[in-house]
Design a protein around this motif. Structure first.
Motif, PDB file in Angstrom:
ATOM      1  N   ALA A 167       4.152  -2.641   6.944  1.00  0.00           N
ATOM      2  CA  ALA A 167       3.398  -1.556   6.326  1.00  0.00           C
ATOM      3  C   ALA A 167       3.830  -1.363   4.869  1.00  0.00           C
ATOM      4  O   ALA A 167       2.982  -1.154   3.991  1.00  0.00           O
ATOM      5  CB  ALA A 167       3.577  -0.271   7.123  1.00  0.00           C
ATOM      6  N   ARG A 168       5.131  -1.442   4.595  1.00  0.00           N
ATOM      7  CA  ARG A 168       5.601  -1.309   3.205  1.00  0.00           C
ATOM      8  C   ARG A 168       5.080  -2.461   2.354  1.00  0.00           C
ATOM      9  O   ARG A 168       4.670  -2.274   1.214  1.00  0.00           O
ATOM     10  CB  ARG A 168       7.126  -1.249   3.174  1.00  0.00           C
ATOM     11  CG  ARG A 168       7.690   0.077   3.656  1.00  0.00           C
ATOM     12  CD  ARG A 168       9.177   0.206   3.350  1.00  0.00           C
ATOM     13  NE  ARG A 168       9.976  -0.824   3.997  1.00  0.00           N
ATOM     14  CZ  ARG A 168      10.484  -0.731   5.227  1.00  0.00           C
ATOM     15  NH1 ARG A 168      10.265   0.349   5.949  1.00  0.00           N
ATOM     16  NH2 ARG A 168      11.203  -1.704   5.736  1.00  0.00           N
ATOM     17  N   GLN A 169       5.083  -3.681   2.927  1.00  0.00           N
ATOM     18  CA  GLN A 169       4.571  -4.837   2.195  1.00  0.00           C
ATOM     19  C   GLN A 169       3.091  -4.661   1.898  1.00  0.00           C
ATOM     20  O   GLN A 169       2.633  -4.940   0.794  1.00  0.00           O
ATOM     21  CB  GLN A 169       4.797  -6.097   3.024  1.00  0.00           C
ATOM     22  CG  GLN A 169       4.280  -7.355   2.378  1.00  0.00           C
ATOM     23  CD  GLN A 169       4.445  -8.564   3.281  1.00  0.00           C
ATOM     24  OE1 GLN A 169       4.902  -8.466   4.409  1.00  0.00           O
ATOM     25  NE2 GLN A 169       4.063  -9.715   2.787  1.00  0.00           N
ATOM     26  N   ALA A 170       2.336  -4.176   2.860  1.00  0.00           N
ATOM     27  CA  ALA A 170       0.902  -3.948   2.658  1.00  0.00           C
ATOM     28  C   ALA A 170       0.660  -2.915   1.580  1.00  0.00           C
ATOM     29  O   ALA A 170      -0.249  -3.057   0.759  1.00  0.00           O
ATOM     30  CB  ALA A 170       0.253  -3.515   3.966  1.00  0.00           C
ATOM     31  N   ALA A 218     -12.500  -1.144  13.942  1.00  0.00           N
ATOM     32  CA  ALA A 218     -13.216  -2.324  14.444  1.00  0.00           C
ATOM     33  C   ALA A 218     -12.264  -3.274  15.160  1.00  0.00           C
ATOM     34  O   ALA A 218     -12.626  -3.893  16.165  1.00  0.00           O
ATOM     35  CB  ALA A 218     -13.932  -3.041  13.304  1.00  0.00           C
ATOM     36  N   GLN A 219     -11.024  -3.384  14.657  1.00  0.00           N
ATOM     37  CA  GLN A 219     -10.064  -4.266  15.312  1.00  0.00           C
ATOM     38  C   GLN A 219      -9.646  -3.697  16.673  1.00  0.00           C
ATOM     39  O   GLN A 219      -9.522  -4.443  17.645  1.00  0.00           O
ATOM     40  CB  GLN A 219      -8.849  -4.520  14.416  1.00  0.00           C
ATOM     41  CG  GLN A 219      -9.191  -5.463  13.281  1.00  0.00           C
ATOM     42  CD  GLN A 219      -7.994  -5.849  12.444  1.00  0.00           C
ATOM     43  OE1 GLN A 219      -6.845  -5.771  12.879  1.00  0.00           O
ATOM     44  NE2 GLN A 219      -8.256  -6.284  11.225  1.00  0.00           N
ATOM     45  N   LEU A 259      -2.920  -5.940  10.619  1.00  0.00           N
ATOM     46  CA  LEU A 259      -1.989  -6.616   9.714  1.00  0.00           C
ATOM     47  C   LEU A 259      -2.658  -6.828   8.365  1.00  0.00           C
ATOM     48  O   LEU A 259      -3.883  -7.029   8.296  1.00  0.00           O
ATOM     49  CB  LEU A 259      -1.581  -7.978  10.288  1.00  0.00           C
ATOM     50  CG  LEU A 259      -0.699  -7.933  11.529  1.00  0.00           C
ATOM     51  CD1 LEU A 259      -0.724  -9.270  12.243  1.00  0.00           C
ATOM     52  CD2 LEU A 259       0.714  -7.549  11.145  1.00  0.00           C
ATOM     53  N   PRO A 260      -1.895  -6.821   7.283  1.00  0.00           N
ATOM     54  CA  PRO A 260      -2.490  -7.070   5.972  1.00  0.00           C
ATOM     55  C   PRO A 260      -3.223  -8.414   5.954  1.00  0.00           C
ATOM     56  O   PRO A 260      -2.670  -9.443   6.339  1.00  0.00           O
ATOM     57  CB  PRO A 260      -1.279  -7.106   5.032  1.00  0.00           C
ATOM     58  CG  PRO A 260      -0.225  -6.317   5.756  1.00  0.00           C
ATOM     59  CD  PRO A 260      -0.463  -6.566   7.215  1.00  0.00           C
ATOM     60  N   GLY A 261      -4.475  -8.383   5.595  1.00  0.00           N
ATOM     61  CA  GLY A 261      -5.273  -9.604   5.489  1.00  0.00           C
ATOM     62  C   GLY A 261      -5.864 -10.105   6.794  1.00  0.00           C
ATOM     63  O   GLY A 261      -6.564 -11.110   6.805  1.00  0.00           O
ATOM     64  N   LEU A 262      -5.589  -9.455   7.914  1.00  0.00           N
ATOM     65  CA  LEU A 262      -6.130  -9.897   9.204  1.00  0.00           C
ATOM     66  C   LEU A 262      -7.578  -9.464   9.317  1.00  0.00           C
ATOM     67  O   LEU A 262      -7.877  -8.273   9.320  1.00  0.00           O
ATOM     68  CB  LEU A 262      -5.310  -9.303  10.356  1.00  0.00           C
ATOM     69  CG  LEU A 262      -5.776  -9.664  11.780  1.00  0.00           C
ATOM     70  CD1 LEU A 262      -5.592 -11.155  12.044  1.00  0.00           C
ATOM     71  CD2 LEU A 262      -5.005  -8.838  12.808  1.00  0.00           C
ATOM     72  N   PRO A 295      -5.843  -2.276   5.827  1.00  0.00           N
ATOM     73  CA  PRO A 295      -7.239  -2.344   6.259  1.00  0.00           C
ATOM     74  C   PRO A 295      -7.893  -0.979   6.069  1.00  0.00           C
ATOM     75  O   PRO A 295      -7.218   0.054   6.113  1.00  0.00           O
ATOM     76  CB  PRO A 295      -7.133  -2.693   7.750  1.00  0.00           C
ATOM     77  CG  PRO A 295      -5.783  -2.214   8.157  1.00  0.00           C
ATOM     78  CD  PRO A 295      -4.913  -2.343   6.943  1.00  0.00           C
ATOM     79  N   SER A 296      -9.187  -0.996   5.847  1.00  0.00           N
ATOM     80  CA  SER A 296      -9.910   0.272   5.733  1.00  0.00           C
ATOM     81  C   SER A 296      -9.923   0.942   7.102  1.00  0.00           C
ATOM     82  O   SER A 296      -9.738   0.273   8.126  1.00  0.00           O
ATOM     83  CB  SER A 296     -11.343   0.016   5.263  1.00  0.00           C
ATOM     84  OG  SER A 296     -12.072  -0.607   6.314  1.00  0.00           O
ATOM     85  N   PRO A 297     -10.159   2.252   7.157  1.00  0.00           N
ATOM     86  CA  PRO A 297     -10.281   2.904   8.465  1.00  0.00           C
ATOM     87  C   PRO A 297     -11.355   2.245   9.344  1.00  0.00           C
ATOM     88  O   PRO A 297     -11.166   2.118  10.556  1.00  0.00           O
ATOM     89  CB  PRO A 297     -10.639   4.346   8.107  1.00  0.00           C
ATOM     90  CG  PRO A 297     -10.015   4.549   6.755  1.00  0.00           C
ATOM     91  CD  PRO A 297     -10.188   3.214   6.064  1.00  0.00           C
ATOM     92  N   ALA A 298     -12.436   1.792   8.735  1.00  0.00           N
ATOM     93  CA  ALA A 298     -13.494   1.126   9.511  1.00  0.00           C
ATOM     94  C   ALA A 298     -12.996  -0.197  10.081  1.00  0.00           C
ATOM     95  O   ALA A 298     -13.261  -0.525  11.247  1.00  0.00           O
ATOM     96  CB  ALA A 298     -14.731   0.896   8.642  1.00  0.00           C
TER      97      ALA A 298
END
Length: 171
Positions: A66-69, A83-84, A30-33, A76-79
């Motif tokens: 996803a559109r909001q992000a 990681a999540q 999620l954006p910012g998670l 989030p970066s691929p890393a």
């Protein structure tokens, strides 16, 4: 917290109603998670003792997020994404849930290794089930319910004490 207490009460109600298997769906990336908040969410879900925990990435489960992000450039970066998922795999398998690496379904029911016969029973055999939350669907006998509330509708005061049934279909 109030949210965790409400989730626990909901789980208790499902068990009291006699549901044979209970699943919790979670979303990651999620954006910012951040990883710490995600691991806290995973531990809270494990504490509810569902039979299955399913983890979805944001892009798969909710395109609006996803559109909001994308607008906020908050993907989030691929890393971080990896990681999540790795954190979910570690926390859930460490708590006794089984899955093959890469699976989204984590089960603590013997013989259910990353796939859900419960879901197959719902789809193939028409078994009754109850879903709660955004886009949660339920089937009881010949009535199917699909909840379309907004996030604020589920989390706000209008949601307390009731489940939405905006659209009902008799099958």
């Amino acid at each position: 917290s109030d949210t965790l207490d409400r989730a626990a009460a909901g789980m208790d109600a499902l068990r009291a109603a006699g549901f044979a298997m209970i699943n919790v769906d979670l979303m990651f990336a999620l954006p910012g998670l951040d990883r710490e908040a995600w691991e806290s969410t995973l531990r809270a879900a494990v504490a509810l003792c569902p039979d299955v925990i399913t983890v979805y990435d944001t892009v798969y489960k909710n395109r609006a997020i996803a559109r909001q992000a994308a607008r906020a450039n908050a993907f989030p970066s691929p890393a971080d994404f990896g990681a999540q998922y790795d954190a979910a795999f570690a926390v859930l398998t460490g708590a006794g849930y089984c899955a093959r690496y890469g699976s989204v379904n984590f089960s603590r029911v013997a013989g259910r290794l990353g796939t859900s016969r419960y879901l197959e029973g719902r789809i193939l055999d028409g078994l009754d089930y109850a879903g709660a939350g955004l886009y949660g669907s339920s089937l009881v006998r010949d009535v199917w319910r699909f909840g379309k509330r907004t996030y604020s509708g589920w989390l706000g005061p209008a949601a307390s004490g009731s489940l939405a049934a905006e659209d009902l279909y008799e099958l």
